[in-house]
Design an enzyme around this catalytic site. Structure first.
Site, PDB file in Angstrom:
ATOM      1  N   ASP A 194     -67.579  55.075  60.115  1.00  0.00           N
ATOM      2  CA  ASP A 194     -66.791  54.925  58.890  1.00  0.00           C
ATOM      3  C   ASP A 194     -67.110  53.583  58.241  1.00  0.00           C
ATOM      4  O   ASP A 194     -67.170  52.548  58.928  1.00  0.00           O
ATOM      5  CB  ASP A 194     -65.290  55.010  59.197  1.00  0.00           C
ATOM      6  N   ASP A 248     -71.365  55.125  45.015  1.00  0.00           N
ATOM      7  CA  ASP A 248     -72.374  56.121  45.400  1.00  0.00           C
ATOM      8  C   ASP A 248     -73.626  55.437  45.936  1.00  0.00           C
ATOM      9  O   ASP A 248     -74.206  55.870  46.950  1.00  0.00           O
ATOM     10  CB  ASP A 248     -72.722  57.002  44.206  1.00  0.00           C
ATOM     11  N   GLU A 289     -66.559  58.665  53.165  1.00  0.00           N
ATOM     12  CA  GLU A 289     -67.371  57.561  53.679  1.00  0.00           C
ATOM     13  C   GLU A 289     -67.594  57.670  55.176  1.00  0.00           C
ATOM     14  O   GLU A 289     -67.951  56.680  55.829  1.00  0.00           O
ATOM     15  CB  GLU A 289     -66.713  56.213  53.350  1.00  0.00           C
TER      16      GLU A 289
END
Length: 313
Positions: free
Chosen positions: A176, A193, A219
């Site tokens: 993460d 992005d 994410e």
């Protein structure tokens, strides 16, 4: 036996379908002449020399034979390329997308059939390209180019099945990005992005060729590491964390120092969470990831916990 091998003039090369049909219609016009000729020959055979009668009979017979041979050649000229097209269509129907008909097999075919074969080949190639694109899209995350969650779950079952049969270890890493929401809130989603793409590349550069990396959602990323024990998977996770940390994302005046938190688990033949061992392994890695977040982020934690859930070494 192909009679065109013995009579090259019957190959009808260069004639189109319309030309063949015109030629055949001319043959049909000759058919009424044959019974009339036989009737006339029967009426006058007694009054003419025997040699002349046999000559006329021979000529009539030759017309009949020539008509049959030419009709057969015309039929072959039409049916052979048609057979190739039908066989090609059947192979595509059977799933052989991209099948190409060899143009050399249509060298003697009418030009219209050659055009059809070329169009068929283009169509078949286009279908294969579209199917390849669809298959790639169905298993690839469009932003990062990694495998998507759907492909991860499908391929993960296969990887685990191989490990189970071989008695080999297999581990899972749940990754993460730390404070990713802050990146989106501060710099906007286009930068977010680019940040995701950058992290995905860092992960891909640190894993082994045998490992499978996928974007799990948002994410979060997952790495399946076959033939890696829990200790080896922790080393792999540390390598990924270091690769991310030493490669900040620089976009003009923007500099994003990257960190990730990683949870690690190894599969267990008896699942505690989920309905199968893959879901169980991912869930355990996710719990280890949550612990890494609780313990300050930018770290690696593994399941099972060495101490109580609230303990952070």
């Amino acid at each position: 036996m192909d009679i065109r091998q013995h009579f090259p003039f019957l190959r009808l090369k260069g004639l189109g379908v319309m030309g063949l049909l015109r030629l055949y219609s001319m043959l049909l016009l000759l058919l009424p002449v044959l019974p009339l000729s036989l009737y006339w020959l029967a009426e006058h055979v007694d009054s003419m020399p025997a040699s002349l009668g046999w000559l006329m009979f021979f000529c009539i017979a030759m017309v009949v034979v020539a008509s049959a041979v030419l009709g057969h050649a015309i039929a072959r000229a039409l049916l052979d390329p048609l057979r190739l097209l039908v066989q090609g269509a059947q192979r595509i129907q059977d799933g052989e997308y991209g099948h190409i008909i060899d143009l050399a097999d249509t060298a003697e075919a009418p030009r219209e059939f050659k055009q059809l074969v070329r169009a068929f080949n283009r169509m078949s190639t286009t279908v294969q390209e579209h199917i390849d694109t669809i298959q790639t899209t169905s298993r690839t995350d469009q932003l990062t180019g990694m495998c998507n969650r759907r492909h991860l779950m499908a391929e993960g079952y296969r990887i685990l099945s191989v490990a189970l049969r071989a008695g080999s270890p297999c581990s899972c890493l749940m990754i993460d990005i730390d404070h990713f929401k802050l990146v989106n809130d501060t710099h906007g989603h286009p930068v977010g992005d680019k940040y995701l793409i950058h992290i995905a590349r860092c992960i891909a550069s640190a894993i082994r060729e045998s490992d499978m990396a996928a974007r799990y959602g948002g994410e979060e990323f997952v790495v399946l590491a076959p033939n890696a024990s829990l200790a080896e998977a922790r080393m792999l996770a540390s390598r990924i964390r270091d690769a991310v940390a030493v490669n900040p994302l620089v976009l003009g005046p923007i500099r994003l120092d990257n960190t990730v938190s990683i949870g690690v688990s190894e599969y267990s033949p008896e699942p505690e969470f989920g309905s199968n061992i893959l879901e169980d392994m991912i869930e355990k890695a996710d719990k280890a990831l949550y612990r890494a977040k609780e313990c300050g982020r930018n770290r690696v934690e593994s399941w099972p916990f060495a101490t109580g859930p609230g303990y952070c070494p």
